[in-house]
Scaffold this motif. Structure first.
Motif, PDB file in Angstrom:
ATOM      1  N   VAL A  43       0.409  -0.871   0.408  1.00  0.00           N
ATOM      2  CA  VAL A  43      -0.164  -0.318   0.327  1.00  0.00           C
ATOM      3  C   VAL A  43       0.959   1.161   0.104  1.00  0.00           C
ATOM      4  O   VAL A  43       1.094   1.884   0.635  1.00  0.00           O
ATOM      5  N   TYR A  44       1.199   2.140  -1.386  1.00  0.00           N
ATOM      6  CA  TYR A  44       2.396   2.941  -1.200  1.00  0.00           C
ATOM      7  C   TYR A  44       2.078   3.683  -1.091  1.00  0.00           C
ATOM      8  O   TYR A  44       2.989   4.839   0.080  1.00  0.00           O
ATOM      9  N   ALA A  45       0.112   4.048  -0.704  1.00  0.00           N
ATOM     10  CA  ALA A  45       0.154   5.960   0.098  1.00  0.00           C
ATOM     11  C   ALA A  45       0.039   6.298   1.622  1.00  0.00           C
ATOM     12  O   ALA A  45       0.657   6.542   2.321  1.00  0.00           O
ATOM     13  N   ASP A  46       0.325   4.985   2.420  1.00  0.00           N
ATOM     14  CA  ASP A  46       0.012   4.041   3.187  1.00  0.00           C
ATOM     15  C   ASP A  46       1.860   4.006   3.918  1.00  0.00           C
ATOM     16  O   ASP A  46       2.097   3.712   5.113  1.00  0.00           O
ATOM     17  N   SER A  47       2.917   3.739   3.191  1.00  0.00           N
ATOM     18  CA  SER A  47       4.229   3.097   2.705  1.00  0.00           C
ATOM     19  C   SER A  47       4.063   1.817   3.963  1.00  0.00           C
ATOM     20  O   SER A  47       4.524   1.321   5.445  1.00  0.00           O
ATOM     21  N   THR A  48       3.123   0.714   3.300  1.00  0.00           N
ATOM     22  CA  THR A  48       3.007  -0.364   4.060  1.00  0.00           C
ATOM     23  C   THR A  48       2.879  -1.445   3.390  1.00  0.00           C
ATOM     24  O   THR A  48       2.398  -1.362   2.081  1.00  0.00           O
ATOM     25  N   ALA A  49       3.427  -2.659   3.752  1.00  0.00           N
ATOM     26  CA  ALA A  49       3.981  -3.958   3.532  1.00  0.00           C
ATOM     27  C   ALA A  49       2.240  -4.997   3.693  1.00  0.00           C
ATOM     28  O   ALA A  49       2.322  -5.074   5.566  1.00  0.00           O
ATOM     29  N   VAL A  50       1.981  -5.946   3.416  1.00  0.00           N
ATOM     30  CA  VAL A  50       0.725  -6.528   3.747  1.00  0.00           C
ATOM     31  C   VAL A  50       1.151  -7.896   3.333  1.00  0.00           C
ATOM     32  O   VAL A  50       0.445  -7.706   2.243  1.00  0.00           O
ATOM     33  N   LEU A  51       1.339  -8.239   4.739  1.00  0.00           N
ATOM     34  CA  LEU A  51       1.163 -10.142   4.361  1.00  0.00           C
ATOM     35  C   LEU A  51       0.307 -10.576   4.798  1.00  0.00           C
ATOM     36  O   LEU A  51       0.448 -10.773   6.275  1.00  0.00           O
ATOM     37  N   GLY A  52      -0.631 -11.571   4.098  1.00  0.00           N
ATOM     38  CA  GLY A  52      -1.491 -12.172   4.617  1.00  0.00           C
ATOM     39  C   GLY A  52      -1.437 -13.635   4.046  1.00  0.00           C
ATOM     40  O   GLY A  52      -0.648 -14.308   2.953  1.00  0.00           O
ATOM     41  N   PRO A  53      -2.821 -14.412   3.978  1.00  0.00           N
ATOM     42  CA  PRO A  53      -2.563 -15.750   3.655  1.00  0.00           C
ATOM     43  C   PRO A  53      -2.725 -15.524   2.517  1.00  0.00           C
ATOM     44  O   PRO A  53      -3.294 -14.673   1.760  1.00  0.00           O
ATOM     45  N   LEU A  54      -2.289 -16.768   1.559  1.00  0.00           N
ATOM     46  CA  LEU A  54      -2.447 -16.896  -0.401  1.00  0.00           C
ATOM     47  C   LEU A  54      -3.640 -16.334  -0.880  1.00  0.00           C
ATOM     48  O   LEU A  54      -5.009 -16.348   0.406  1.00  0.00           O
ATOM     49  N   ALA A  55      -3.640 -15.251  -1.425  1.00  0.00           N
ATOM     50  CA  ALA A  55      -4.727 -15.149  -2.270  1.00  0.00           C
ATOM     51  C   ALA A  55      -5.204 -16.036  -3.077  1.00  0.00           C
ATOM     52  O   ALA A  55      -5.260 -17.285  -3.119  1.00  0.00           O
ATOM     53  N   THR A  56      -6.739 -15.882  -2.876  1.00  0.00           N
ATOM     54  CA  THR A  56      -7.566 -16.702  -3.644  1.00  0.00           C
ATOM     55  C   THR A  56      -6.851 -16.572  -5.166  1.00  0.00           C
ATOM     56  O   THR A  56      -6.936 -18.206  -6.375  1.00  0.00           O
ATOM     57  N   TYR A  57      -6.646 -15.637  -5.887  1.00  0.00           N
ATOM     58  CA  TYR A  57      -5.599 -15.952  -7.283  1.00  0.00           C
ATOM     59  C   TYR A  57      -5.146 -14.745  -7.396  1.00  0.00           C
ATOM     60  O   TYR A  57      -4.114 -13.986  -6.348  1.00  0.00           O
ATOM     61  N   ALA A  58      -4.087 -15.120  -8.131  1.00  0.00           N
ATOM     62  CA  ALA A  58      -2.660 -14.425  -8.725  1.00  0.00           C
ATOM     63  C   ALA A  58      -3.199 -13.664  -9.390  1.00  0.00           C
ATOM     64  O   ALA A  58      -3.409 -13.238 -10.688  1.00  0.00           O
TER      65      ALA A  58
END
Length: 149
Positions: A43-58
């Motif tokens: 999330v470039y606007a917030d200078s945040t990297a979000v690491l979560g569960p594997l997304a349903t689609y690539a």
């Protein structure tokens, strides 16, 4: 020359097996072939990297990471890393999923004229049918009235 489908070098062979295309999504890191377990999004606007569960689609702007690379993930200076809970166990259907599936099967098995019928059906004096009634629809989703209401 011989039979059709044969060349001078012999019968035509099937395509060369490839390790590049796989039904299992792999880690996006270069030279890592382990299966992906998490998805990284920025999330470039917030200078945040979000690491979560594997997304349903690539997705094109997301990165799939294996367990090792997701544990060692660091962000650039001034950035925050948000780690969402990653369930490593196999995904199991919830009770709501199973109930929705059962309702869809019942709906598909219902005769067409009853599904398109007018008002609420009654099974006795003043009682409604135990089948839920469709109140609204949006795309493939339906809002059903509770049989109790």
């Amino acid at each position: 020359m011989g039979e059709p489908g044969e060349s001078r070098r012999g019968p035509l062979k099937s395509a060369v097996p490839s390790n590049v295309v796989s039904p299992v999504r792999r880690c996006s890191r270069t030279a890592c072939g382990r299966p992906a377990v998490a998805t990284l999004t920025y999330v470039y606007a917030d200078s945040t990297a979000v690491l979560g569960p594997l997304a349903t689609y690539a997705e094109p702007h997301c990165y799939d990471l294996c367990a090792e690379h997701s544990e060692r993930l660091t962000a650039p200076r001034g950035w925050e890393v948000v780690r969402l809970a990653i369930d490593t166990g196999p995904a199991r259907p919830s009770g709501d999923d199973l109930e929705a599936l059962a309702n869809a099967v019942r709906e598909a098995a219902r005769p067409q004229e009853r599904a398109a019928g007018g008002g609420p059906q009654t099974t006795g004096p003043g009682r409604r049918d135990s089948q839920p009634m469709e109140v609204a629809r949006r795309g493939h989703l339906r809002v059903l009235r509770s049989p109790d209401s």
